[in-house]
Every structure is written in structure tokens, then in C-alpha cells.
Design an enzyme around this catalytic site. Structure first.
Site, mmCIF file in Angstrom:
data_model
loop_
_atom_site.group_PDB
_atom_site.id
_atom_site.type_symbol
_atom_site.label_atom_id
_atom_site.label_comp_id
_atom_site.label_asym_id
_atom_site.label_seq_id
_atom_site.Cartn_x
_atom_site.Cartn_y
_atom_site.Cartn_z
ATOM 1 N N SER A 61 0.779 -1.239 0.000
ATOM 2 C CA SER A 61 0.000 0.000 0.000
ATOM 3 C C SER A 61 0.810 1.288 0.000
ATOM 4 O O SER A 61 0.219 2.369 -0.083
ATOM 5 C CB SER A 61 -0.962 0.010 1.191
ATOM 6 N N LYS A 64 0.126 3.827 -2.635
ATOM 7 C CA LYS A 64 -0.887 4.878 -2.538
ATOM 8 C C LYS A 64 -0.297 6.279 -2.425
ATOM 9 O O LYS A 64 -1.014 7.272 -2.589
ATOM 10 C CB LYS A 64 -1.829 4.578 -1.371
ATOM 11 N N SER A 116 -5.798 3.607 4.394
ATOM 12 C CA SER A 116 -5.323 2.718 3.328
ATOM 13 C C SER A 116 -6.476 2.075 2.568
ATOM 14 O O SER A 116 -6.421 0.887 2.204
ATOM 15 C CB SER A 116 -4.396 1.637 3.902
#
Length: 382
Positions: A61, A64, A116
Site C-alpha cells: 500500500s 498509494k 489505506s
């Protein structure tokens, strides 16, 4: 056009340590659990620590960060985003978006960074890129622009749904460095909580424990985890005007890795002003004295031992003879400052020449004739 004068003047300065030497100040008394890691100083980009930092690995993640900065730079942060069925159905961590609802893009970016949200990532991608596929193209274009040579993006969230989705610790540090140059990103990344108003009120607390509870100097970052990537983390920290970025990939003990790296760097390095914007005071030559200047400052992190080995070398074109002074037009730049540690170049700063104000001393007709000659393409100067 006459030839440039090739001879140069060299002034070499040895900078002594600013503080007493500390024995073994650059040695670390800790290990790093990560498979790959890097620590850089934010402004200069200097790598202070590296471990397999250029190895491409799965990143989960922390992907991101790229999604967030593209959304912020889109200029659409105040727009309302209609959530698609595709976004609602995204697996993994979620901010529980519902197909058909409308939510502000800014709130989606907060949900992306603090919680997230994979559903948030898809909703952002579809709105900013026009489609998921269009946004992925934007991600890779941005990576190329930033020099992320060991990176490939195939989705906006980092899920293990494609074999060719990867980056390196160093590439992610480059991305973090770029993102931290954006004020809106810094605000979102450093937020401990966020309340999203809309069709549904949502309140989020940041998952980054360095920021919320573990490390007083933390200024933000992004966590990540998938079964294949394991724990990944990008974090930033600031102390006494020292700004650092750490990245770890596949790190079982990432919180401790980051805190240890930050504490070590804060104790070992200090950012020094090596060249100050403005007039260069060290030059004594009559022609150049008080007329050569650096157009910008140069700062760089140095350890105590490096301060002993630091050298600054000023190189200038040879000044004109007395007979040519009045007609001499120095090239721009007129020289440079080279900065080295142990004879290894760490930077260069161009030097410009600020010509004396002699125009006002010339008569009207002299200035008129020069202007007239210029406009018809004739110059009286050899």
C-alpha cells in the site's frame, strides 16, 4: 565571437570541523530487519543508509503515495466523486464506500492515506484518470518523470493482483521526496485524524503508529502490507531542521527500523550551509572582488569526519588585462564552486558576474549609437 579565455584561477579552502570529533560517529549499533531499506536527507536527496535499495520488490500500500500525489496535482480535490460498483467491490482494507454515493475527492485522499482504503484508491483512479487503466498510465508516466527506474505500477492500491507491480526502496524514497514538496500532501500525510462530511459522516484515525504514538519526530508517511509483499513502510521525520525519509520493504520490525535509522542520522549528520546565495567573499582578485555571486545556496548533510575532509574549490576564468578591462564581457557563468569530500564530488554551484554600473557614466550620444548599432545588426565591439 571571440574565444573564451581558458586559463583559470583556483582558490581552495579547507573547512575545519564545526564541532569536536566523536569517535566512531558513523557506526551503527543496530541492525535493519528489512529485506531492502534506504534513508535519505529530504532536501539534498543524499543517501545516508542503503540496503538492497535498488532491488525491485513488491510494495503493497505504499503504492498509494503515488495515487495521492496524482490526485492532489489533478486540481480536482474539491470535486465530488461518484463511487462505482468496481470501487465498492475492491478487496482488502476499506473505507466502506457504497456504489452510487458521492464523496469529495479530498476526503477520498484522506481515506486513502490514513486508512489505506483500496476502494478509495479505485474511486480516485477512475475520477482522476477517467478510468482505472488511464490512471495506471499516469502513474507510470509520473514514475518515469521522477527517475524511478526500478518501478512499475499496475494498480492504484498495491494489492497483489498483478505480477509486474513493484518498486525499489530508493525509488519510493524519490517519490516520497517529491511528494513532500507539496504542501497539501504534507498536511494529509501528517494528519492523525480526519472527519469526512457528506452523505455519510466518517471519522478516520491514521494507521501510522510512528506518527500517532511511537515517534515524536515523525511527520507522516504511509504503511503497507500484503501476504506477498509483507510489511512495507515509507515515513518522514524532522528534528532541528533536519528532514529525513526512510523506506523499508519486507521489514518484520519496521517501526524499530525507522526509529533506529532516524535517531542514528539525527545524531550523526547535520545539514551544513556550504555555499551561501549572494556575493562570494573569498575572492580577492581586483577585477572579480565583490562582483561574483552564487545564484542559490547549497546545503548538504555531513558527518563530523566528513567535515574534516570537505573542500570547496572556486574556479574562475582568468580576468582581463588592464588594456581590455573596459571592453571585456565576462562569460556567464564566469566560474563555479566545486564541493568535494575525500576528492569525491558532492555538488557544484555556478558563479555569475555582476558587471559594474557603468552605463550612467556614458554620454547620451554614446548610448544612442550603441542602441542604433544593435538594432541594425552592427556592433562596434570586437
Amino acid at each position: 565571437m571571440g574565444k573564451k579565455i581558458a586559463l583559470i584561477i583556483i582558490v581552495t579552502l579547507l573547512i575545519s570541523p564545526l564541532l569536536p570529533m566523536q569517535a566512531n560517529s558513523e557506526q551503527r549499533n543496530f541492525s535493519v530487519s528489512a529485506q531492502a531499506a534506504v534513508l535519505i536527507e529530504q532536501e539534498s536527496g543524499r543517501v545516508l543508509y542503503g540496503k538492497n535499495e535498488n532491488t525491485p520488490l513488491r510494495i503493497a500500500s505504499i503504492t498509494k503515495i503515488m495515487t495521492a500525489i496524482l490526485a492532489i496535482e489533478s486540481g480536482k480535490m474539491d470535486e465530488m466523486v461518484q463511487v462505482s460498483t468496481r470501487a465498492e467491490g475492491t478487496e482488502g482494507s476499506s473505507i466502506y464506500l457504497r456504489a452510487g454515493e458521492k464523496i469529495k475527492l479530498e476526503d477520498l485522499v484522506y481515506g486513502l492515506m490514513l486508512r489505506s482504503g483500496n476502494d478509495s484508491a479505485v474511486a480516485i483512479a477512475e475520477h482522476v484518470g477517467g478510468s482505472l487503466e488511464g490512471f495506471i498510465y499516469m502513474m507510470n508516466e509520473k514514475a518515469e518523470q521522477l527517475g524511478m527506474v526500478n518501478s512499475m505500477f499496475q494498480n492504484p492500491h498495491g494489492l497483489d493482483d498483478h505480477e509486474d507491480h513493484y518498486s525499489s526502496a530508493y525509488d519510493m524514497a524519490l517519490l516520497g521526496q517529491y511528494a513532500m514538496g507539496n504542501e497539501v500532501y504534507r498536511e494529509i500525510s501528517s494528519a492523525k485524524n480526519h472527519r469526512a462530511e457528506g452523505e455519510q459522516v466518517r471519522v478516520w484515525r491514521n494507521k501510522n503508529r510512528l506518527l500517532t504514538e511511537l515517534y515524536q519526530y515523525s511527520t507522516g508517511g504511509k504503511t503497507g502490507y500484503t501476504k506477498r509483499a509483507k510489511r512495507t513502510l515509507v515515513s518522514t521525520a524532522s528534528k532541528d531542521n533536519e528532514n529525513l525519509i526512510a523506506v523499508t520493504l519486507n521489514a518484520p520490525s519496521d517501526w524499530h527500523d525507522h526509529m533506529n535509522l532516524f535517531n542514528w542520522a539525527f545524531d550523526t549528520y547535520s545539514t551544513e550551509l556550504l555555499v551561501e546565495e549572494g556575493t562570494i567573499q573569498e575572492i580577492e582578485d581586483e577585477f572579480y572582488k565583490d562582483r561574483v555571486y552564487a545564484p542559490y545556496s547549497f546545503e548538504y548533510p555531513l558527518s563530523q569526519s566528513e567535515k574534516e575532509e570537505f573542500q570547496k574549490e572556486i574556479t574562475l576564468y582568468r580576468p582581463p588585462t588592464d588594456e581590455r578591462k573596459n571592453s571585456y564581457d565576462p562569460p556567464q557563468p564566469v566560474g563555479k564552486v566545486e564541493l568535494t569530500i575525500n576528492n569525491e564530488m558532492i555538488g557544484q554551484v555556478p558563479l555569475l558576474y555582476d558587471a559594474p554600473e557603468i552605463e550612467e557614466k556614458r554620454g547620451f550620444w554614446s548610448r544612442f549609437l550603441d542602441f542604433f548599432s544593435f538594432t541594425i545588426g552592427v556592433s562596434s565591439i570586437d
